[in-house]
Write an enzyme that holds these catalytic residues in place. Structure first.
Site, PDB file in Angstrom:
ATOM      1  N   ASP A 284       0.866  -1.170   0.000  1.00  0.00           N
ATOM      2  CA  ASP A 284       0.000   0.000   0.000  1.00  0.00           C
ATOM      3  C   ASP A 284       0.914   1.235   0.000  1.00  0.00           C
ATOM      4  O   ASP A 284       2.131   1.126   0.195  1.00  0.00           O
ATOM      5  CB  ASP A 284      -0.910  -0.017   1.227  1.00  0.00           C
ATOM      6  CG  ASP A 284      -2.183   0.796   1.032  1.00  0.00           C
ATOM      7  OD1 ASP A 284      -2.263   1.559   0.051  1.00  0.00           O
ATOM      8  OD2 ASP A 284      -3.101   0.671   1.868  1.00  0.00           O
ATOM      9  N   ALA A 285       0.340   2.400  -0.229  1.00  0.00           N
ATOM     10  CA  ALA A 285       1.130   3.619  -0.387  1.00  0.00           C
ATOM     11  C   ALA A 285       2.084   3.822   0.785  1.00  0.00           C
ATOM     12  O   ALA A 285       1.665   3.905   1.936  1.00  0.00           O
ATOM     13  CB  ALA A 285       0.204   4.823  -0.532  1.00  0.00           C
TER      14      ALA A 285
END
Length: 531
Positions: A284-285
Site C-alpha cells: 500500500d502507499a
C-alpha cells in the site's frame, strides 16, 4: 503508443531494483514537479507510476487542509502525462491507478460505476459485476493505464470503519469472495491487471491507515474464517497481484506495532506459503502515516518493505535512497526473484496496450441495470403505499441541491418541495404535525462516515423528530451506514438506493410509483435495524 524495447539481460542490478519502484504521479501538478518525476524515471530506471488526482487528493492530503480543485480537463492532462512519462522511461512504465468504481475515483468527468457496497446488495447476478469490471478495465486500458488496484477484498465487519466501509462488498466473507472474484474476472477481461487489497484484511478496524496504524485483534481462527476467504478465492481465480495493507495483526506477527507491509511473517509465510500466492506483491502507499512515521531515515522504509517481501513499492517518496539501501543490504537472489515477477507482470500488461487513446464508454445503461438490481426496501407500510399513490403527500429534500431528480421523476411539484441543506445548523423546515405523508429524500454530502457523513446533528435531530411526528417515507441516496444515525423504528418506510447518480434516482422513483421491484438486500448489518 510507441515503447522502448528492452530485454532484462540489458539491465544492471541497480536498474532492476529501479523497476520495483512505483512513485506517485499527479494528474494536476506543476511543470517543475513533472520534470522532477521525468528525471527520476530516466535516471533511476523507475518501473512504474501510480496516478492520483492531485497533491491535495486523499492519499497525500491526510488532514484535508488543502482544497481539491476541480479540473474538467483532467483526462486530457492524464493522457499527455502518460505520453511524457513513457517517453522519459528507458524501460516501458507500468501505469497504475485506483479505479475501484471507475476512472471517476481519480478523474473528473469520467465514468462512475457504483461503490462496492452497492454491488454487494445485488442478489446473485454475478454477471452484472463481471460487466462492471469489464467496463472499468476497458476504460483504464484505453487511457494507457495497465493496472487497476482493485478489487477491495476486505470484509467490512466494523460499521465505524473510516476508510473501507462503502469500498467493501459487505460484511459476509463468502459474499465478498464471490463478488470480488466476479469483478476481478471482469477487470481482466477488460484488459487490465488486478490487485486484491488490503491483505490481510482492513475491514475490522476503526482506524484510517492514512493517519495511524490500525490494530486487527482477531485471532488466527477468526482471520481464517473471515478475512482470508476473499483473498483465497481471488488467488485461486488468478488475481494478478495482492496489495498488503498497513495493518498491525498480532495473531500473525506478534511484534509490537508492526505493519503487515514490513512483516516477513505476514507476506512470506502467511501470504506466500500458507495461501500459496506466487504473483506480485505490492505495498500500500508508503507515504501513509501508519508506516512512514516509523522510518525517519530516507530509504529505510523502502528497504524494510522490500525485505518483508513486497515486489512493488508503491508511492515511494525516497526512491534514490531506497534503491541505494536495497543494493547495499538486500540479497541479490531476492532482487532477481522480485524483478522477474514484476517483469513478467509488466510484459503481459504492455502487450495489451492499445495503439492510441479512446473515449470511455457511457455508463448510463449499465448503471440503470445495477440501480434496479441493488434497490433495497428495508421495510414498508402497505397501507401508506396506497395512500401515496393517491398523490396527497409532502416532499422534503435533504440535499445540497434544491430539487433532486428523484422528485421530478415521481411527478412532484418542484415549487412545493421543501429543501434543507444537510450541513445546516438551523434546519427550519416549517413542517407541522399533519396527517399527510412526508416523502424525504436524504442525500448525504459525504460517503465516508467522518463527521456523521457531514450531516449536521441538528438535521439528524429534525429527521428523528419527523419520524415521530409524521408518516415518513425515507429514500436514502447514500451510504446505508447513515441509517445508524437515525431512529428507524419510528419511520414508516425506508428504501435504500445507495447512490445519487441519475439512474439510481430514476429507479427509486419507479419503485415509489409501483413500477418496479426492490430486489436488493443490505450487505451489512445496521445497529438499529434487523431484517
Amino acid at each position: 503508443m510507441p515503447y522502448n524495447s528492452v530485454s532484462p539481460e540489458q539491465l544492471s542490478t541497480a536498474q532492476k531494483v529501479g523497476q520495483l519502484f512505483m512513485p506517485a504521479a499527479f494528474i494536476n501538478d506543476t511543470e517543475e514537479e513533472i520534470r522532477k518525476l521525468e528525471n527520476l524515471i530516466r535516471n533511476q530506471y523507475i518501473g512504474g507510476i501510480c496516478f492520483f488526482h492531485s497533491r491535495a487528493s486523499a492519499a497525500t492530503n491526510f488532514e484535508g487542509a488543502k482544497k481539491i480543485e476541480y479540473n474538467k480537463e483532467s483526462l486530457a492532462v492524464l493522457r499527455q502525462l502518460i505520453l511524457r512519462y513513457q517517453a522519459a522511461a528507458p524501460v516501458p512504465l507500468l501505469i497504475s491507478i485506483d479505479a475501484e468504481w471507475g476512472l471517476a475515483m481519480r478523474i473528473e468527468d469520467t465514468p462512475q460505476y457504483p461503490y462496492a457496497i452497492t454491488l454487494g446488495a445485488i442478489q446473485g447476478k454475478e454477471d452484472l459485476l463481471f460487466r462492471v469490471g469489464k467496463a472499468v478495465g476497458e476504460d483504464c486500458i484505453n487511457q494507457g493505464i495497465h493496472w487497476n488496484f482493485a478489487p477491495v477484498a476486505d470484509v467490512n465487519c466494523n460499521p465505524g470503519n473510516p476508510v473501507i466501509g462503502y469500498r467493501s462488498f459487505g460484511e459476509d466473507a463468502e459474499l465478498v469472495a464471490r463478488k470480488s472474484v466476479a469483478f476481478n474476472k471482469g477487470l481482466q477481461a477488460g484488459g487490465v491487471l488486478t490487485s486484491a487489497k488490503h491483505f490481510p484484511g482492513h475491514g475490522d478496524t476503526a482506524t484510517d491507515s492514512h493517519l495511524g496504524l490500525p490494530l486487527i485483534t482477531a485471532d488466527r481462527e477468526l482471520l481464517g474464517k473471515r478475512e482470508f476467504p476473499p483473498f483465497r478465492a481471488l488467488i485461486e481465480a488468478g488475481v494478478d497481484s495482492v496489495m498488503v495493507g498497513h495493518l498491525s495483526v498480532p495473531a500473525l506477527d506478534p511484534a509490537e506495532k508492526t505493519p503487515a507491509t514490513i512483516s516477513p511473517l505476514i507476506i512470506k509465510e502467511v501470504l506466500r506459503e500458507q495461501l500459496g500466492f506466487k504473483g506480485v506483491v505490492v505495498s500500500d502507499a508508503l507515504n501513509m502515516h501508519a508506516v512512514s512515521s516509523l522510518f525517519p531515515e530516507k530509504g529505510g522504509l523502502e528497504y524494510a518493505a522490500f525485505n518483508a517481501g513486497n515486489d512493488v513499492l508503491c508511492f515511494t517518496e525516497h526512491a534514490v535512497e531506497g534503491i541505494e539501501m536495497i543494493l547495499e543490504k538486500a540479497d541479490t537472489a531476492e532482487i532477481e526473484e522480485a524483478f522477474n515477477r514484476v517483469w513478467e507482470l509488466k510484459s503481459r500488461a504492455i502487450d495489451k496496450q492499445p495503439e492510441s487513446f479512446s473515449e470511455p464508454a457511457d455508463p448510463y445503461s449499465l448503471n440503470k441495470e445495477l440501480a434496479q438490481a441493488s434497490l433495497t426496501c428495508l421495510f414498508e407500510d402497505p397501507g401508506l403505499k396506497k395512500e401515496l399513490h393517491q398523490g396527497d403527500f409532502e416532499c422534503l429534500a435533504i440535499s445540497k441541491i434544491a430539487a433532486p431528480a428523484f422528485y421530478t421523476e415521481i411527478g412532484a411539484d418542484m415549487s412545493e418541495i421543501i429543501h434543507i441543506d444537510p450541513t445546516t445548523n438551523n434546519p427550519d423546515a416549517g413542517l407541522g404535525k399533519t396527517k399527510r405523508p412526508l416523502v424525504i429524500g436524504l442525500f448525504p454530502p459525504k460517503v465516508k462516515p467522518a463527521n456523521n457523513f457531514d450531516i449536521s446533528s441538528e438535521v439528524l435531530d429534525l429527521l428523528n423528530q419527523l419520524f415521530r411526528d409524521r408518516k415518513v417515507v425515507l429514500y436514502l441516496f447514500g451510504n446505508p451506514y447513515v441509517l445508524d444515525l437515525l431512529d428507524l423504528n419510528a419511520a414508516k418506510t425506508v428504501v435504500v438506493a445507495y447512490q445519487d447518480m441519475l439512474p439510481f434516482q430514476q429507479q427509486a422513483a419507479m419503485y415509489f410509483q409501483g413500477k418496479t421491484q426492490a430486489p436488493g438486500r443490505l450487505p451489512v448489518t445496521l445497529k438499529n435495524h434487523s431484517i
